[in-house]
Design an enzyme around this catalytic site. Structure first.
Site, short mmCIF file in Angstrom:
data_model
loop_
_atom_site.label_atom_id
_atom_site.label_comp_id
_atom_site.label_asym_id
_atom_site.label_seq_id
_atom_site.Cartn_x
_atom_site.Cartn_y
_atom_site.Cartn_z
N ASP A 1 -49.71 57.40 60.82
CA ASP A 1 -51.08 56.93 60.57
C ASP A 1 -52.01 58.13 60.71
O ASP A 1 -53.04 58.21 60.04
CB ASP A 1 -51.56 55.93 61.64
CG ASP A 1 -50.73 54.66 61.71
OD1 ASP A 1 -50.06 54.34 60.72
OD2 ASP A 1 -50.76 54.01 62.77
N HIS B 1 -49.46 54.86 64.95
CA HIS B 1 -48.11 55.27 64.57
C HIS B 1 -48.24 56.74 64.16
O HIS B 1 -49.27 57.14 63.59
CB HIS B 1 -47.60 54.56 63.33
CG HIS B 1 -47.50 53.07 63.43
ND1 HIS B 1 -48.55 52.25 63.17
CD2 HIS B 1 -46.44 52.27 63.73
CE1 HIS B 1 -48.15 50.98 63.31
NE2 HIS B 1 -46.88 50.97 63.65
#
Ligand code: XLS
Ligand code: NI
Ligand code: NI
Length: 441
Positions: free
Chosen positions: A109, A106
């Site tokens: 992240d 993501h």
């Protein structure tokens, strides 16, 4: 093995190798022999294992009752870019030590979100440049990227289905950046998991309007990525609930209907997750069979739930019967359409050693490799295919064949029924099928 960064995070652990099922080395593969050919392809090519950035390098074991238990050295730096670089060093060290080819992420992240969209854009583009170098140096590839449009409080009422247009626009801006990052890192696919696309209460929800917004939004996202040269597949990841009471991407069948309704069926396929299937009261096999029947079996998020409490516990897979049944569908469908096996799974909160995440991924890779071998043997050496074919053999010739070819009317069925008289029962032979699975395991 050569480390790309200068620090070693997973100390004392070398490259994980295949040693066979009789090895008692816990840090070796027992079944995953990457170059072994099964059904015409190497295990590496069939399975395309990916490490999930969020669980393995971001998740620290927090639960609703307590904070994280895993203290990662790469979380220490206060500067976002320093922390992100250290995390990327650790990630590439782990992925290359595992001998896997892929990772998934993501947007946030990779690096902590900035306080404004502009600041986030700068951060993302800096860390993408850094990761691009690590990718080139290691040969590790990006299976898919995605945007986290569910954690930030602004998305509490959804992203593309938010009743506030300005939140929807913000999600659009964020997804544009996540797609830019995915394209820059040569991502093979792009995932949409609508974490809060659904409702908490139907009383305050205009469902039709929200669904129309989501359909239009996904079309815009597709058009943007295509205009930037993205050739990969877009995946929707179904999940029936959690965090919302009800999520629109409930299961494979619901999503396939939605994709057709909004004209997205040619660009989108499904990324199916085991624990999402079980939350929807399905098996993973069921979800895969539904997707395969529509040519939409795109990718797999591998994990498992808890048989007793049913939560989305995201445990690593280890049930050989279930994975074997899933791999039967996988092989019969001719594999995945563009995706791979992404370990969307986390070690338990009380698994706090740096080697635990290796044991987890070794077990996950081994169970898939073993299941692939078993499923291939079932297809090539057992009576399995023949038994299924036999169940449907009345459609292979005569009137059954005419029906399949569209040559019979309902009145024609009536005539046949009259003529047939009472029918004898045809056994489903379920126990025999179950025994074949058990015999080949
Ligand atoms: C959460 C989902 C998520 C997606 C990517 O349940 O599995 O991790 O895979 O957003
Ligand atoms: Ni999940
Ligand atoms: Ni997932």
């Amino acid at each position: 093995m050569a480390l790309i960064g200068n620090k070693e995070y997973y100390k004392g652990i070398g490259e994980i190798k295949y040693e066979g099922k009789d090895s008692d080395n816990p840090l070796a593969f027992k079944y995953y022999d990457s170059e072994r050919v099964v059904a015409g392809k190497t295990m590496r090519e069939h399975l395309k294992f990916a490490v999930a950035y969020w669980h393995t390098f971001c998740g620290v074991g927090a639960d609703p009752f307590g904070p994280g238990t895993q203290n990662f050295p790469w979380d220490q730096p206060t500067d976002a870019m320093d922390a992100a670089k250290e995390k990327a060093d650790a990630a590439f060290e782990f992925i290359t030590k595992m001998g896997f080819d892929y990772f998934c992420f993501h947007d946030f992240d990779l690096i902590r979100e900035g306080t404004t969209l502009g600041e986030s854009e700068k951060r993302l583009s800096a860390i993408v440049d850094f990761i691009a170098e690590k990718k080139a140096a290691s040969g590790v590839k990006l299976l898919w990227g995605t945007a986290n449009c569910f954690s930030n409080p602004r998305y509490m009422n959804g992203a593309a289905t938010n009743p506030d247009f300005n939140v929807l626009a913000r999600a659009g801006g964020q997804i544009k950046l996540a797609m830019d990052a995915t394209i820059a890192l040569e991502g093979e696919n792009y995932v949409f998991w609508g974490g809060r696309e659904g409702y908490m209460s139907l009383l305050n929800t205009d469902m039709k309007r929200e669904l129309d917004h989501m359909g239009r939004f996904l079309g815009l996202a597709r058009d943007y990525a295509r205009s930037q040269g993205f050739k990969g597949t877009f995946f929707i990841e179904p999940k029936p609930m959690e965090p919302m009471k009800h999520q629109y991407d409930f299961d494979a069948a619901t999503v396939i209907g939605f994709l057709h309704q909004y004209g997205l069926q040619d660009d989108f396929k499904l990324n199916l997750e085991v624990n999402h299937a079980t939350l929807a009261s399905h098996t993973m096999q069921h979800e895969m069979a539904v997707a395969a029947a529509h040519g939409m079996l795109g990718s797999v998020d591998a994990n498992r739930g808890d048989y007793q409490n049913g939560w989305d516990t995201d445990q690593f897979p280890n049930n050989i019967n279930e994975v074997t049944e899933a791999m039967l569908i996988f092989l019969k469908a001719g594999g995945l359409r563009g995706g791979g096996i992404n370990f969307d799974a986390k070690i338990r909160r009380n698994s706090t050693d740096m080697d635990d995440v290796f044991h987890a991924h070794i077990g996950g890779a081994d169970i898939f490799a073993r299941a692939l071998l078993i499923a291939d043997r079932i297809i090539t050496s057992s009576a399995y295919d023949e038994l299924i074919a036999k169940r449907y053999s009345s459609f292979d010739s005569g009137k059954g064949k005419d029906f399949e070819q569209g040559k019979l009317s309902l009145s024609a069925l009536y005539d046949i029924a009259l003529e047939n008289g009472e029918l004898s029962l045809q056994s489903g032979k379920q126990e025999l099928f179950e025994n074949i699975i058990n015999q080949y395991i």
